[in-house]
Design a protein around this motif. Structure first.
Motif, mmCIF file in Angstrom:
data_model
loop_
_atom_site.group_PDB
_atom_site.id
_atom_site.type_symbol
_atom_site.label_atom_id
_atom_site.label_comp_id
_atom_site.label_asym_id
_atom_site.label_seq_id
_atom_site.Cartn_x
_atom_site.Cartn_y
_atom_site.Cartn_z
ATOM 1 N N SER A 216 28.636 -7.417 -43.690
ATOM 2 C CA SER A 216 29.492 -8.578 -43.434
ATOM 3 C C SER A 216 30.868 -8.407 -44.091
ATOM 4 C CB SER A 216 28.820 -9.847 -43.959
ATOM 5 O OG SER A 216 28.582 -9.736 -45.348
ATOM 6 N N LYS A 217 30.868 -7.846 -45.299
ATOM 7 C CA LYS A 217 32.154 -7.605 -45.956
ATOM 8 C C LYS A 217 32.981 -6.571 -45.190
ATOM 9 C CE LYS A 217 30.494 -8.646 -50.637
ATOM 10 N NZ LYS A 217 30.331 -8.127 -52.014
ATOM 11 N N ASP A 219 32.736 -6.040 -41.996
ATOM 12 C CA ASP A 219 33.218 -6.696 -40.767
ATOM 13 C C ASP A 219 34.427 -7.573 -41.063
ATOM 14 O OD1 ASP A 219 31.219 -5.460 -39.387
ATOM 15 O OD2 ASP A 219 29.856 -7.198 -39.400
ATOM 16 N N SER A 220 34.376 -8.286 -42.218
ATOM 17 C CA SER A 220 35.489 -9.161 -42.569
ATOM 18 C C SER A 220 36.773 -8.357 -42.814
ATOM 19 C CB SER A 220 35.126 -9.962 -43.830
ATOM 20 O OG SER A 220 36.223 -10.743 -44.259
ATOM 21 N N GLU A 221 36.625 -7.275 -43.577
ATOM 22 C CA GLU A 221 37.801 -6.443 -43.831
ATOM 23 C C GLU A 221 38.290 -5.765 -42.552
ATOM 24 O OE1 GLU A 221 39.673 -6.243 -46.313
ATOM 25 O OE2 GLU A 221 38.500 -7.319 -47.803
ATOM 26 N N SER A 223 38.006 -7.070 -39.575
ATOM 27 C CA SER A 223 38.724 -8.109 -38.827
ATOM 28 C C SER A 223 40.128 -8.312 -39.390
ATOM 29 C CB SER A 223 37.947 -9.427 -38.878
ATOM 30 O OG SER A 223 36.679 -9.285 -38.288
ATOM 31 N N SER A 224 40.216 -8.315 -40.733
ATOM 32 C CA SER A 224 41.526 -8.455 -41.365
ATOM 33 C C SER A 224 42.443 -7.300 -40.980
ATOM 34 C CB SER A 224 41.361 -8.516 -42.890
ATOM 35 O OG SER A 224 42.611 -8.574 -43.528
ATOM 36 N N SER A 468 43.998 -3.555 -47.149
ATOM 37 C CA SER A 468 42.722 -3.798 -46.474
ATOM 38 C C SER A 468 41.976 -2.490 -46.236
ATOM 39 C CB SER A 468 42.969 -4.526 -45.151
ATOM 40 O OG SER A 468 41.743 -4.796 -44.500
#
Length: 664
Positions: A216-217, A219-221, A223-224, A468
């Protein structure tokens, strides 16, 4: 390895072909290892060392981080320039012949590196012969790699060095220079490159790992990162649109400026200056016309009849001469009458006739003038006035000509200003165009400001994307610990650990040997009153500690200048011996900062025994006549390098400063 011959062709200060026999010879069964070059500063000693390194290593002779462009500039600068002809050579070459043993078999190699000037730069050629036969199938890069493997450049730094290398080691208090030398000795520079390659491989493999607990982390990074990429793309598109608008506005402004110029707009601004100049020229013209009128009302018109003036001047001169002769004739007649009356009663008729005849002979010059009468009955004063009038007329004529030329120039300037004023439109006719042009220029300023703003936004977004990406790298490293590729990572870690163990074990053994070799070398070269210096090298940090004979640690700065020089030379000799390679030693100006006793130690305890072949490049103040006599039992041959400043070239002679003959 033995270096047998060096040939320099139009290389730096060496003009034409210069051969140097560098092979040591035996005398009375003893090998004399020293080849001595002597020359003053600027005579080409360093070019000998540079020529050998260039032949072997090409671009690497300038350092490991030198660009191809800088190397090409170096080759062009190395072409010999003749002061006698004022020209530089178009080609140059360095050639090296040496023997080298591989796996117990000795072979002879001949390396020739030549280059030529081209219109677009320089072209280099490298050829290698092994036992008089060319090594085939090698391109330029492969031939250079062959030489690098034969004699690694890093190791050669321990054998081919100059005073600068000695000074660097002598003055290095932080140990960075010595660390680099030790790493090259141990081959740790290659190990470091291998460790770096393993790190890159580790990162590339980790990027493909995706552990569930940190997905999840990631994926978040991710996405960023994608958002940053989208923002950067949006900024790029906006900037492209603004660039197009700016180009269109600039083109419109250029067209409008051209229209204004075509309609005479560029004359509008100086219209008042033109009108002011017009008034000035008109005033100047009136002054010139007034002066012409004055001259024309004076004597100047007489100069228009130049032939008449010349005839009149000639006639007046003739009339003045005629008047003079007439006066003389009258005086002669009066004197004759008076003489005849006075002598009539005193002389006989015959004697009086003779006297009067002689007197008449004297006056023959005035006879026959009765019928000649002056055309102009003028006095000398009147004639002088007339001559003065004629001279003034001629002068005024020249003044009138000059005034007419000036008047013509003024009239021309008036015509040009009139034409310019005729082309200059009324300001009201182009006021609208000027206003529109000003608005376009304001629009261009606004567009440039918007472009700068977007550029700054893009830069900030790019920095955010970099951060990122770094966070993603760290997450990938975390995921790799428990991912499917753990086995591969274990292999990489094991290899890294193996390299670490290899470095540790190799470094420990070699460094202990280096410490022992240094102690022996320093003791051999130092004076009796010098310190009995030893070293301790940390195998992990390569930090060097200096110890006295009683175990006291001292700082490098506590050594004298001479002791620092001896320290550096001892370290170089120890490094060379620890390497285990049998290479020649080439030392350039090694004695510059040593006192006489340290020099004597170096001459007696280093040069004759440091290597089986020792090439020394020295000045007459380093290896002087006294040191030369001490070295002579170990000298195979010596060369003196003499620089001819008029020709801009160096000539080599066999012998030294006190005995020499032309080298062949």
């Amino acid at each position: 390895m033995f270096i047998k011959e060096l040939t320099l062709t139009d290389f730096r200060v060496y003009e034409g072909v210069n051969h140097f026999n560098l092979c040591p010879e035996k005398h009375a069964g003893k090998l004399r290892p020293i080849i001595l070059f002597g020359g003053l500063n600027g005579a080409g000693k360093t070019s000998i060392l540079l020529g050998i390194r260039l032949a072997l290593y090409g671009k690497l002779c300038l350092g490991s981080a030198v660009s191809q462009r800088r190397y090409d500039e170096f080759l062009l600068e190395a072409l010999h320039h003749s002061r006698a002809t004022g020209r530089s050579a178009n080609t140059a070459a360095v050639e090296l012949t040496f023997t080298y043993a591989k796996l117990g078999t000795e072979s002879q190699y001949h390396v020739k590196r030549e280059w030529e000037r081209r219109s677009n730069g320089v072209k280099e050629y490298l050829t290698i012969h092994e036992d008089d036969a060319p090594i085939k199938g090698l391109n330029q890069e492969q031939a250079q790699n062959f030489l690098n493997e034969l004699i690694p450049a890093g190791v050669s730094d321990l054998f081919f060095f100059d005073g600068e290398k000695i000074a660097q080691l002598a003055d290095d208090t932080g140990g960075a220079a010595l660390e680099q030398s030790i790493k090259k000795l141990l081959g740790l520079d290659v190990v470091e490159r291998l460790a770096g390659d393993l790190t890159v491989l580790n990162r590339n493999l980790t990027k493909r790992s995706s552990a569930q607990e940190i997905q999840s982390k990631i994926d978040s990074e991710q996405s960023s990162l994608e958002r940053c990429r989208a923002q950067i793309e949006s900024v790029r598109q906006k900037m492209s649109t603004l660039y197009a608008q700016r180009a269109e506005t600039q083109e419109h402004a250029n067209r409008l400026q051209k229209d204004i110029d075509d309609r005479g707009g560029h004359f509008s601004a100086p219209r008042k200056q033109l009108e002011s100049r017009l008034v000035e020229l008109q005033g100047e013209r009136d002054k010139i016309v007034s002066r012409i009128n004055i001259l024309m009302s004076d004597a100047a018109p007489l100069a228009l009849a130049e032939a008449f003036c010349v005839r009149t001047e000639s006639q007046i001169e003739h009339d003045l001469n005629l008047q003079t002769l007439h006066r003389e004739h009258r005086l002669h007649d009066e004197y004759r009458t008076q003489l005849a009356n006075s002598l009539d009663s005193r002389l006989s008729a015959d004697a009086l006739a003779i006297v009067l005849e002689e007197l008449d002979n004297l006056g023959q010059a005035t006879q026959g003038l009765e019928d000649q009468q002056p055309v102009h009955d003028v006095t000398p004063s009147q004639a002088s006035h007339l001559f003065s009038v004629f001279s003034e007329a001629r002068k005024q004529k020249d003044d009138v000509v000059a005034l007419f030329e000036a008047l013509e120039k003024v009239e021309t300037d008036l015509d040009e200003i009139g034409a310019s004023l005729a082309r200059a439109p009324d300001d009201l006719l182009i006021a609208t165009d000027f206003e529109n042009l000003q608005q376009l220029q304001q629009t261009l300023g606004r567009l440039n400001a918007e472009i700068d703003t977007l550029r700054n936004q893009g830069r900030e977004t790019a920095n955010e994307a970099v951060e990122s990406a770094r966070r993603l790298d760290r997450l990938y490293e975390e995921a790799a610990k428990s991912g499917d590729q753990k086995r591969v990572f274990d292999y990489i870690n094991n290899a890294s650990g193996l390299l670490t163990d290899y470095v540790g074990q190799t470094a420990t053994a070699k460094i202990r040997d280096l410490e022992t070799q240094f102690t022996d070398c320093f003791a051999k070269l130092s004076r009796k009153d010098d310190l009995d210096l030893q070293i301790r090298i940390d195998t992990s940090t390569f930090h060097v500690s200096l110890l006295t004979d009683n175990g006291k640690t001292i700082a490098k700065d506590e050594l004298s200048a001479g002791e620092k020089q001896i320290f550096a030379i001892s370290m170089l000799e120890a490094l060379a011996k620890t390497s285990g390679r049998q290479l020649p030693m080439i030392v350039d100006t090694p004695l510059g900062r040593l006192d006489s006793e340290h020099r004597a130690r170096l001459v007696e305890g280093y040069f004759p025994v440091a290597s089986h072949q020792m090439i020394i490049l020295s000045t007459d103040t380093e290896v002087d006549e006294s040191f030369y006599s001490r070295l002579s039992p170990d000298i195979s041959r010596a060369y003196k390098l003499e620089y001819d400043s008029a020709a801009g070239a160096t000539r080599a002679h066999e012998g030294y400063f006190w005995q020499e003959q032309e080298a062949h």
